[in-house]
Structures are given as C-alpha cells and as structure tokens.
Design an enzyme around this catalytic site. Structure first.
Site, PDB file in Angstrom:
ATOM      1  N   LYS A  55       0.833  -1.206   0.000  1.00 55.35           N
ATOM      2  CA  LYS A  55       0.000   0.000   0.000  1.00 55.35           C
ATOM      3  C   LYS A  55       0.869   1.258   0.000  1.00 55.35           C
ATOM      4  O   LYS A  55       0.552   2.232  -0.686  1.00 55.35           O
ATOM      5  CB  LYS A  55      -0.949  -0.038   1.202  1.00 55.35           C
ATOM      6  N   GLN A  99      -4.541  -2.083   9.557  1.00 58.22           N
ATOM      7  CA  GLN A  99      -4.335  -3.376   8.911  1.00 58.22           C
ATOM      8  C   GLN A  99      -4.965  -4.498   9.740  1.00 58.22           C
ATOM      9  O   GLN A  99      -4.707  -4.613  10.928  1.00 58.22           O
ATOM     10  CB  GLN A  99      -2.845  -3.630   8.693  1.00 58.22           C
ATOM     11  N   ASP A 122     -10.842   3.040   3.769  1.00 54.47           N
ATOM     12  CA  ASP A 122     -10.918   1.589   3.590  1.00 54.47           C
ATOM     13  C   ASP A 122     -12.351   1.083   3.775  1.00 54.47           C
ATOM     14  O   ASP A 122     -12.627  -0.097   3.580  1.00 54.47           O
ATOM     15  CB  ASP A 122      -9.972   0.899   4.586  1.00 54.47           C
TER      16      ASP A 122
END
Length: 281
Positions: A55, A99, A122
């Site tokens: 990322k 994450q 996200d």
C-alpha cells in the site's frame, strides 16, 4: 466463445496514471501538499507487513505520501484508540488504514469505528457501511468498491440481473450485496452453511465468490454466460471459485491473481486521493 477477462491489474495501472495527474494538480493548487494515507500495523505478522508495504508502494506510484505507523504486538485497545484519535486530529492525514487482523487482545471493531468517517478510506466503520447501504455519501469498503469499479469499467450490466454473493463478511460479502442492490440488481446472499447452494449459484447472472475457502464454488454449479467475480486468494494461486473450467462457460471472469486483488489496493488509494481533494483543493 472465450470469456472476457476482467483484468484488474491493467485497470489499476490505468487508474494509477490518472491518479498521478490528479495528485500533481493537487500539489500545484495546495503549495506542494499531497494526500497522505496513514497505515497502522500492530504486531509483526509477515503477511500484514507485506500488505502494508504494498500500500505504501502504491502511494508512491501516484505521487502521494504515506505515513507508516508500527505498534508492538503488546499494544492495548486503549493505546490503539489513542493513536487513531491522534491521526483523526492530524489535518495532514487524509486517510487511515488499520491493517487487519490485529492481535487478539485488541477490540478490533471498536478501533475500526474510531476512525473518522471522512478518513475511513478503507470503508470499515459501521457508520460508513450504514451510510453506504442507505445511499448516503461514504467511502465504500475497498474490495467490493473495487469490484464495482471493475464491473463499471468493463461495461457489465447490473440493473435487473440476479446477483448471488457467496460470503457474508462485514468488509466484503455484506457491503458487496448492498452495492449491487444500489445498482438495481436482485441480490441473494449465501454462505458456507447455505442449503442447496449449487442450485442458488446456478441462478446467478453475476456471481461473487467471497467465502474464503479455496475453490469452494465448483465450475459445474455456474450457469452458461454468467459474470464470475472471484474475490478469494489462497496458496497455490487459486481463489474461491473453480475458475479453470469457466473460460469457455462464463461470459466474463476475474482471474486469480490479477483480478480483484489489484483493485482493492487501487481503490484504497483512489479514495485517499478523493479525501485529499476535499480538504486540500
């Protein structure tokens, strides 16, 4: 006739070129500032570390900055919440990625939901999911939103079609179903415990495999001409659907690898650029 390949890798590369131009334009307007994605990695899981690195690399390819936050495996929920609050308050941060998974002592849902809605690029907060499901403004979960962008790019007709989503996770199956519903598909949500699953899969005009089990969905369940989207990835380079026998049966399909995966990271970057444009332009 061979099925159309829905090439996520190629689309992601094309989108990155467009995003690079948007970031350069934003830098010119804002005195050199770029969107910044903050990534939070708790613990030392090697797969998670690899994903975070990917990322960060994607940010650099479009001229963006990233802020890598690494916290020890012993981190408590309170310590992680404090870090998220700090990033929420930082005006230079435009997107926050926590994450998954986090160590077991941490309340992951509480930490996801602590992320500011405007920085939830996200698409993991309950508030973001609810707003998306109600047709309100919110960033969609990265994987299903990436799938929707891919279907749109390749001209896959959704309205009036019967979509079958196999999987019900809060960051993939459930938002996928809501996004397809928003585009006027008729949606059936199935899972690993669904009875008569082959019969339901056989009804799908659009099939999304998101169950998390390698080749759980068999090729002979899929009807002729279906659009097949495989959101799984497992060791050996296989997904959730038996794709090898579908190249002449489906009308279109996503390869594994190179289909859905590249679009997930690309969508995270895409939505971070959007967030940056809202605050920097």
């Amino acid at each position: 006739m061979s099925a159309q390949v829905l090439d996520g890798k190629a689309l992601a590369a094309q989108t990155e070129a467009e995003l690079l131009a948007r970031v350069e334009n934003l830098k010119a307007k804002s005195g050199g500032k770029t969107p910044i994605l903050a990534t939070i990695l708790v613990g030392d899981d090697p797969a998670s570390a690899t994903y975070v690195k990917m990322k960060g690399n994607a940010c650099r390819r479009v001229g963006m900055d990233s802020l890598a936050v690494e916290m020890p495996a012993s981190t408590s929920t309170e310590e992680l919440l404090a870090k998220i609050d700090e990033l929420n308050s930082n005006p230079d941060v435009h997107g926050i990625l926590l994450q998954h998974p986090v160590p077991p002592q941490i309340d992951e849902r509480a930490c996801f939901d602590a992320i500011d809605l405007g920085k939830d690029v996200d698409g993991v907060t309950c508030l973001g999911f609810g707003r998306m499901a109600m047709g309100e403004d919110a960033y969609g979960c990265a994987t299903p939103q990436g799938i929707m962008r891919m279907l749109d790019h390749y001209g896959v007709e959704i309205e009036g079609k019967h979509a079958v989503v196999v999987g019900r996770s809060p960051i993939l199956g459930k938002p996928m179903a809501m996004m397809l519903l928003q585009k006027n598909a008729t949606v059936t949500i199935c899972h690993s415990r669904t009875k008569n699953l082959p019969a339901l899969v056989a009804q799908a005009d659009i099939l999304v495999g998101a169950v998390g089990k390698p080749e759980f969905i068999r090729a002979d369940w899929v009807k002729e001409g279906a659009v097949v989207v495989d959101a799984g990835y497992h060791p050996g380079g296989v997904g959730d659907i038996e794709l090898s026998a579908l190249s002449d049966k489906a009308s279109a399909y996503t390869p594994v690898p190179g289909g859905v995966g590249p679009m997930t990271i690309n969508t995270l970057i895409y939505q971070t650029v959007e967030s940056g444009e809202k605050s920097l332009a």
